[in-house]
Motif scaffolding. Structure first.
Motif, short mmCIF file in Angstrom:
data_model
loop_
_atom_site.label_atom_id
_atom_site.label_comp_id
_atom_site.label_asym_id
_atom_site.label_seq_id
_atom_site.Cartn_x
_atom_site.Cartn_y
_atom_site.Cartn_z
N UNK A 191 -38.85 8.33 69.57
CA UNK A 191 -40.19 8.55 70.10
C UNK A 191 -41.13 9.13 69.07
N UNK A 192 -40.63 10.04 68.24
CA UNK A 192 -41.47 10.63 67.19
C UNK A 192 -41.91 9.57 66.20
N UNK A 193 -40.98 8.69 65.85
CA UNK A 193 -41.35 7.61 64.91
C UNK A 193 -42.44 6.73 65.51
N UNK A 194 -42.30 6.36 66.78
CA UNK A 194 -43.30 5.51 67.43
C UNK A 194 -44.66 6.20 67.48
N UNK A 195 -44.66 7.48 67.83
CA UNK A 195 -45.92 8.22 67.93
C UNK A 195 -46.59 8.38 66.57
N UNK A 196 -45.82 8.76 65.56
CA UNK A 196 -46.40 8.98 64.24
C UNK A 196 -46.79 7.67 63.57
#
Length: 213
Positions: A85-90
């Motif tokens: 999720x962090x990868x997608x958001x960033x």
């Protein structure tokens, strides 16, 4: 004439995020956000104290878009979901990469996010030191991967295989690199696929260290 929605702190931060998506953090100013909202800059100060407070709020805005692990759920799938999720958001908001860990006055959402990550690991039985190491290495991996994806030297529509073919490394000068590229980078290769593989390697290492502590 349709009336303009009332100004709120949430609308100010959302407008700042829109400016940052378009222009990066360098483009975020009280004037720019006011223009985005169609108001005077002075009206923003009823909802945010200054630009630094606005950046703190933007860090919170990013944090709320990364899935929170639940205290008590199995740590490995929780950390995998958070990292993904962090990868997608960033990736969607590249300006967040250097923001969420840099604020001296983090907001409630950012603090809650850190607390939840640590809480999940500690509840699973991680010693404090190993939980800290896990948090650090997972974030370093996600942030580094996102940064690499953002700076890969591919043209629009160009594949990794196209890039390698154009590079045409001489095998006599770079034998190992040329052999690696010939074996690894085929027509179906996508650098993005490396993320889940690397994440599993990190989680494997953490699990080995955790079960052996």
């Amino acid at each position: 004439m349709q009336s303009r929605p009332g100004l709120t702190g949430e609308r100010v931060v959302a407008a700042a995020a829109a400016v940052a998506d378009r222009e990066g953090l360098v483009g975020v100013s009280m004037r720019a956000v006011a223009r985005e909202l169609g108001v005077e800059a002075m009206s923003l100060y009823h909802h945010v104290a200054n630009k630094e407070a606005l950046l703190d709020a933007l860090a919170d805005w990013v944090s709320t878009r990364i899935p929170l692990p639940e205290v008590g759920e199995p740590w490995r799938p929780a950390m995998a979901a958070r990292a993904t999720g962090a990868r997608a958001t960033l990736s969607a908001h590249p300006w967040g990469l250097g923001l969420i860990e840099s604020r001296r006055s983090p907001g409630v959402a950012t603090l809650r996010h850190h607390d939840a990550v640590l809480g999940c690991l500690l509840a699973a039985g991680f010693p404090v030191s190993l939980a800290a190491h896990a948090f650090s290495v997972l974030d370093a991996y996600v942030f580094g991967f996102v940064l690499t994806e953002q700076t890969l030297p591919f043209e629009a529509g160009e594949s990794a295989a196209d890039f390698v073919a154009e590079l045409a490394l001489p095998t006599e000068e770079f034998p190992h690199l040329a052999a690696f590229m010939a074996a690894q980078v085929g027509p179906d290769y996508a650098y993005a696929d490396e993320f889940s593989i690397g994440l599993e390697l990190i989680l494997d290492g953490l699990e080995q260290r955790f079960t052996g502590h």
